[in-house]
Design a protein around this motif. Sequence first.
Motif, PDB file in Angstrom:
ATOM      1  N   THR A 115       0.751  -1.245  -0.052  1.00  0.00           N
ATOM      2  CA  THR A 115      -0.028   0.001   0.113  1.00  0.00           C
ATOM      3  C   THR A 115       0.839   1.209  -0.043  1.00  0.00           C
ATOM      4  OG1 THR A 115      -1.804  -1.136   1.217  1.00  0.00           O
ATOM      5  CG2 THR A 115      -2.083   1.195   1.169  1.00  0.00           C
ATOM      6  N   ALA A 116       1.826   1.243   0.767  1.00  0.00           N
ATOM      7  CA  ALA A 116       2.845   2.368   0.849  1.00  0.00           C
ATOM      8  C   ALA A 116       3.413   2.846  -0.308  1.00  0.00           C
ATOM      9  CB  ALA A 116       3.783   2.174   2.007  1.00  0.00           C
ATOM     10  N   THR A 117       3.942   1.449  -1.155  1.00  0.00           N
ATOM     11  CA  THR A 117       4.790   1.705  -2.232  1.00  0.00           C
ATOM     12  C   THR A 117       3.749   2.187  -3.449  1.00  0.00           C
ATOM     13  OG1 THR A 117       6.117  -0.047  -1.798  1.00  0.00           O
ATOM     14  CG2 THR A 117       6.151   0.591  -4.002  1.00  0.00           C
ATOM     15  N   GLN A 118       2.362   1.544  -3.691  1.00  0.00           N
ATOM     16  CA  GLN A 118       1.464   2.055  -4.530  1.00  0.00           C
ATOM     17  C   GLN A 118       1.238   3.562  -4.287  1.00  0.00           C
ATOM     18  OE1 GLN A 118      -1.456  -0.781  -3.924  1.00  0.00           O
ATOM     19  NE2 GLN A 118      -0.465  -2.296  -5.546  1.00  0.00           N
ATOM     20  N   SER A 119       0.783   3.987  -3.162  1.00  0.00           N
ATOM     21  CA  SER A 119       0.499   5.383  -2.774  1.00  0.00           C
ATOM     22  C   SER A 119       1.654   6.209  -3.284  1.00  0.00           C
ATOM     23  CB  SER A 119       0.370   5.500  -1.372  1.00  0.00           C
ATOM     24  OG  SER A 119       0.005   6.755  -0.731  1.00  0.00           O
ATOM     25  N   MET A 120       2.808   5.910  -3.010  1.00  0.00           N
ATOM     26  CA  MET A 120       4.066   6.700  -3.499  1.00  0.00           C
ATOM     27  C   MET A 120       4.050   6.720  -4.954  1.00  0.00           C
ATOM     28  SD  MET A 120       7.020   8.389  -3.001  1.00  0.00           S
ATOM     29  CE  MET A 120       7.245   9.038  -4.508  1.00  0.00           C
ATOM     30  N   ALA A 121       3.833   5.504  -5.702  1.00  0.00           N
ATOM     31  CA  ALA A 121       4.033   5.565  -7.209  1.00  0.00           C
ATOM     32  C   ALA A 121       2.731   6.388  -7.592  1.00  0.00           C
ATOM     33  CB  ALA A 121       3.713   4.185  -7.699  1.00  0.00           C
ATOM     34  N   ASN A 122       1.488   6.685  -6.933  1.00  0.00           N
ATOM     35  CA  ASN A 122       0.330   7.490  -7.472  1.00  0.00           C
ATOM     36  C   ASN A 122       0.757   9.000  -7.158  1.00  0.00           C
ATOM     37  OD1 ASN A 122      -1.006   5.057  -8.042  1.00  0.00           O
ATOM     38  ND2 ASN A 122      -1.804   5.243  -5.965  1.00  0.00           N
ATOM     39  N   ASN A 159      16.068   8.481  11.742  1.00  0.00           N
ATOM     40  CA  ASN A 159      14.809   9.023  12.455  1.00  0.00           C
ATOM     41  C   ASN A 159      13.378   8.286  11.579  1.00  0.00           C
ATOM     42  OD1 ASN A 159      16.312  10.271  14.501  1.00  0.00           O
ATOM     43  ND2 ASN A 159      15.919  12.211  13.297  1.00  0.00           N
ATOM     44  N   MET A 160      13.520   8.480  10.337  1.00  0.00           N
ATOM     45  CA  MET A 160      12.606   8.106   9.320  1.00  0.00           C
ATOM     46  C   MET A 160      12.425   6.369   9.528  1.00  0.00           C
ATOM     47  SD  MET A 160      11.822   8.438   5.379  1.00  0.00           S
ATOM     48  CE  MET A 160      11.300  10.243   5.486  1.00  0.00           C
ATOM     49  N   HIS A 161      13.487   5.741   9.663  1.00  0.00           N
ATOM     50  CA  HIS A 161      13.437   4.383   9.941  1.00  0.00           C
ATOM     51  C   HIS A 161      12.988   4.041  11.317  1.00  0.00           C
ATOM     52  CE1 HIS A 161      15.106   0.542  11.153  1.00  0.00           C
ATOM     53  NE2 HIS A 161      14.707   0.174   9.785  1.00  0.00           N
ATOM     54  N   GLN A 162      13.196   4.651  12.093  1.00  0.00           N
ATOM     55  CA  GLN A 162      12.654   4.405  13.446  1.00  0.00           C
ATOM     56  C   GLN A 162      11.181   4.790  13.492  1.00  0.00           C
ATOM     57  OE1 GLN A 162      15.047   2.554  15.207  1.00  0.00           O
ATOM     58  NE2 GLN A 162      13.994   3.476  16.891  1.00  0.00           N
ATOM     59  N   ARG A 163      10.404   5.690  12.937  1.00  0.00           N
ATOM     60  CA  ARG A 163       9.068   5.921  12.885  1.00  0.00           C
ATOM     61  C   ARG A 163       8.492   4.603  12.193  1.00  0.00           C
ATOM     62  NH1 ARG A 163       7.618  11.645  10.503  1.00  0.00           N
ATOM     63  NH2 ARG A 163       5.841  10.867  10.514  1.00  0.00           N
ATOM     64  N   LEU A 164       9.088   4.233  11.134  1.00  0.00           N
ATOM     65  CA  LEU A 164       8.246   3.194  10.541  1.00  0.00           C
ATOM     66  C   LEU A 164       8.359   1.702  11.206  1.00  0.00           C
ATOM     67  CD1 LEU A 164       9.185   3.781   6.879  1.00  0.00           C
ATOM     68  CD2 LEU A 164       7.277   4.141   7.964  1.00  0.00           C
ATOM     69  N   PRO A 195       2.976   5.094   7.486  1.00  0.00           N
ATOM     70  CA  PRO A 195       3.527   6.180   6.379  1.00  0.00           C
ATOM     71  C   PRO A 195       2.753   6.690   5.420  1.00  0.00           C
ATOM     72  CG  PRO A 195       3.593   3.731   5.464  1.00  0.00           C
ATOM     73  CD  PRO A 195       3.066   3.652   6.872  1.00  0.00           C
ATOM     74  N   ASN A 196       2.940   8.242   5.915  1.00  0.00           N
ATOM     75  CA  ASN A 196       2.069   8.878   4.701  1.00  0.00           C
ATOM     76  C   ASN A 196       2.798   9.278   3.423  1.00  0.00           C
ATOM     77  OD1 ASN A 196       3.851  11.142   5.454  1.00  0.00           O
ATOM     78  ND2 ASN A 196       2.660  11.401   7.344  1.00  0.00           N
ATOM     79  N   ASP A 197       1.923   9.995   2.579  1.00  0.00           N
ATOM     80  CA  ASP A 197       2.599  10.300   1.331  1.00  0.00           C
ATOM     81  C   ASP A 197       3.699  11.295   1.405  1.00  0.00           C
ATOM     82  OD1 ASP A 197       0.752   8.640   0.351  1.00  0.00           O
ATOM     83  OD2 ASP A 197      -0.665  10.343  -0.541  1.00  0.00           O
ATOM     84  N   ARG A 198       3.663  12.243   2.598  1.00  0.00           N
ATOM     85  CA  ARG A 198       4.755  13.143   2.474  1.00  0.00           C
ATOM     86  C   ARG A 198       5.943  12.486   3.048  1.00  0.00           C
ATOM     87  NH1 ARG A 198       4.918  18.764   3.004  1.00  0.00           N
ATOM     88  NH2 ARG A 198       7.284  19.233   3.531  1.00  0.00           N
ATOM     89  N   ARG A 246      12.216  -2.359   4.287  1.00  0.00           N
ATOM     90  CA  ARG A 246      11.683  -2.788   3.031  1.00  0.00           C
ATOM     91  C   ARG A 246      10.836  -1.508   2.321  1.00  0.00           C
ATOM     92  NH1 ARG A 246      11.063  -7.858   5.781  1.00  0.00           N
ATOM     93  NH2 ARG A 246       8.719  -7.523   5.812  1.00  0.00           N
ATOM     94  N   ILE A 247       9.961  -0.948   3.267  1.00  0.00           N
ATOM     95  CA  ILE A 247       9.061   0.093   2.865  1.00  0.00           C
ATOM     96  C   ILE A 247       9.924   1.084   2.125  1.00  0.00           C
ATOM     97  CG2 ILE A 247       7.509   2.008   3.642  1.00  0.00           C
ATOM     98  CD1 ILE A 247       6.415  -0.045   5.632  1.00  0.00           C
ATOM     99  N   MET A 248      11.022   1.292   3.012  1.00  0.00           N
ATOM    100  CA  MET A 248      11.861   2.803   2.389  1.00  0.00           C
ATOM    101  C   MET A 248      12.316   2.209   1.005  1.00  0.00           C
ATOM    102  SD  MET A 248      13.501   3.852   5.875  1.00  0.00           S
ATOM    103  CE  MET A 248      14.416   5.358   5.133  1.00  0.00           C
ATOM    104  N   TRP A 249      12.956   1.084   0.904  1.00  0.00           N
ATOM    105  CA  TRP A 249      13.755   0.587  -0.397  1.00  0.00           C
ATOM    106  C   TRP A 249      12.642   0.283  -1.644  1.00  0.00           C
ATOM    107  CZ3 TRP A 249      18.589   1.467  -0.956  1.00  0.00           C
ATOM    108  CH2 TRP A 249      19.343   0.938   0.139  1.00  0.00           C
ATOM    109  N   ARG A 250      11.660  -0.008  -1.276  1.00  0.00           N
ATOM    110  CA  ARG A 250      10.492  -0.253  -2.165  1.00  0.00           C
ATOM    111  C   ARG A 250       9.990   1.069  -2.638  1.00  0.00           C
ATOM    112  NH1 ARG A 250       7.316  -5.321   0.115  1.00  0.00           N
ATOM    113  NH2 ARG A 250       9.028  -6.994  -0.251  1.00  0.00           N
ATOM    114  N   THR A 251       9.820   2.020  -1.767  1.00  0.00           N
ATOM    115  CA  THR A 251       9.455   3.439  -2.229  1.00  0.00           C
ATOM    116  C   THR A 251      10.607   4.036  -3.040  1.00  0.00           C
ATOM    117  OG1 THR A 251       8.276   3.617   0.024  1.00  0.00           O
ATOM    118  CG2 THR A 251       9.074   5.657  -1.099  1.00  0.00           C
ATOM    119  N   ILE A 252      11.742   3.887  -2.869  1.00  0.00           N
ATOM    120  CA  ILE A 252      13.008   4.199  -3.549  1.00  0.00           C
ATOM    121  C   ILE A 252      12.868   3.582  -4.974  1.00  0.00           C
ATOM    122  CG2 ILE A 252      15.233   4.386  -3.929  1.00  0.00           C
ATOM    123  CD1 ILE A 252      15.557   4.750  -0.890  1.00  0.00           C
ATOM    124  N   ALA A 253      12.644   2.236  -4.887  1.00  0.00           N
ATOM    125  CA  ALA A 253      12.448   1.520  -6.213  1.00  0.00           C
ATOM    126  C   ALA A 253      11.272   2.008  -7.183  1.00  0.00           C
ATOM    127  CB  ALA A 253      12.528   0.040  -6.094  1.00  0.00           C
TER     128      ALA A 253
END
Length: 591
Positions: A7-14, A42-47, A53-56, A88-95
């Motif tokens: 969901t997070a990755t798809q949201s990022m793609a959109n 810090n971002m990793h710790q929040r996740l 994860p929000n779009d921002r 994984r969320i962060m890497w897939r978002t980058i990808a």
Amino acid sequence: MANTDITATQSMANTRDSAPNTDFFGERVVSHPNEVPDFVRNMHQRLVSNAPPNDRMLMDVVRLAEAHPADVVVTLLCCAPSCDRAARIMWRTIASSGMALEKVLPTLLCVLEDWPLHRVSTSNGDKTKVFSLAATRVVWEILCLPWCPAPFMEYSPRLLVALLFQVFVSTLDMPEEVNTFWKGYQEQLSLPISINRFAVQTVKALLRHLRCLDLLVAMEHKHGWDTLLCAATHHYAMGLLAREMHRTSNPLCSCIALRLLGLLSKREPRWDLPALAFLVEVLECHDMQEWSDSALEIISRCLQSKSKEKCRLALRGLVVLSKDPSLAEGIRSLTQSLMGLLQDADGEAVALILSVFLNELEDRATLISSPTALQLAEVLQQLFDHDNSHVPLLSIRLFRAVMELVMDKGKKTLKKHVSQSLLPLFFHYHDQNWHVAEASRETLLCAAMFLKRRHLKQLVKKEQLWKFAECLLAEDRSRAAEHLRQALPYLQNPQESLREAAIRFIGIAGRYLMEQQEETWLIHKALQNLTDDISPAISSLALQTLQLLRAAQRAPYSSGFRRCKTTSRRVGGRGSPKAALWGSLWKSMNN
């Protein structure tokens, strides 16, 4: 794969297309590059704390990766080497962003290539070490996505080489800290798999994304993946991989070869044998022709290796390169090195060296200097009877080329060696291998022409072999003992046809050596040993020849063949005992 990850990755793609400028956004997220590592942690710790994860937040990850790729990669690999859920969320978002992935891939590959640890400093001055295996884990996660990111296509040759290297090196070198890290990773994800097998799985996943399905099937069918996992056979699997890529005209083939060419150009590459095994298989690719000079330089260096396997691979590559006329001068400069290798090389290596020489001389435009011709002639005669099935044929063909291409001033000094070759070539005219027999016939004709012995040439042309043997002995009786010693080893030849020819020739030679006790004793002993040969025909011929020679020796007037030949005039005509004996022997020699 967790639903939240998708969901997070798809949201990022959109939403990525509506994001502001990378550089501007990078400045807005962090006021100074030194703050990037802290921001990523810090971002990793929040996740990790299960904050949704929000779009921002996801946009921040992408834009930061685009602006500061090295810091993002190193920091994320350090704080989450096992690639936990948050990572994984962060890497897939980058990808999901082609631009961001394209920026981070070079750094990710640098880590992947630097086994077992990559040492680096982040922009805030922190010096850190990153596990190479952590980068492999990230690559695996990205390859688990349902699509193949475009930058992976562009970097696939380098990525594939890095993963194949990791398969090999993880089999050989397993530092304790890497082993500890991997065990923790196995327990975390319940993976009962070794590091090198995980690397192989990642290779296969990459090839699937690249649609190399035929290659995957071929490697599986030929047990290539299992072969790749063993350090002792890894280079065989690399050769198989190259052949299958070449067979399917895979565009990756030449790209990987060029990458490996760069690795081999280093003076102390850690992966030289497998890299050379791949390179040798693809040298004939059209795309590789412009790199032939570089390949020749590397292969020339490998010829000096103490590793027999590496030397053999280098020779295989040299056989291919020796077909290229533009490399003739470079190949010629290796003549002395190749001559040195001929002395101690095994059968396969000898055959490869001879093939290089034959390829070099194929266009008949290159004359051979006198010293080189003499060296070759001396060595080649010793190879006529080599155990390897290919060596006799190649050595005989090369001997002919030497006679035809030696410089005029070298012909006189070469005559002795050519003269010594007549009898071995005569025996191999009887070889069971038709190709060897035909090459021997052609080379025998060439030798007779070289020596200007027209009578011998005519006998070979008419295939009157035993008259050739008779003439060879009659024209130079002083060399009868030398011919005998040349013939004796052929009595032990594995081929029945060559043993038979040797018996018949020795029977004829015996007539010229009746008065030489040492040679006569050698003949009788050799023939006696053959009377219990495995072949009944050979045993019978040896016994018959021995009996005739003994009877001739006991007969009156046994003073040599010349007197025997004119028995009818000197010792009583056609009916004399000696004439009858020699007639029987000559008849048996020609049956």
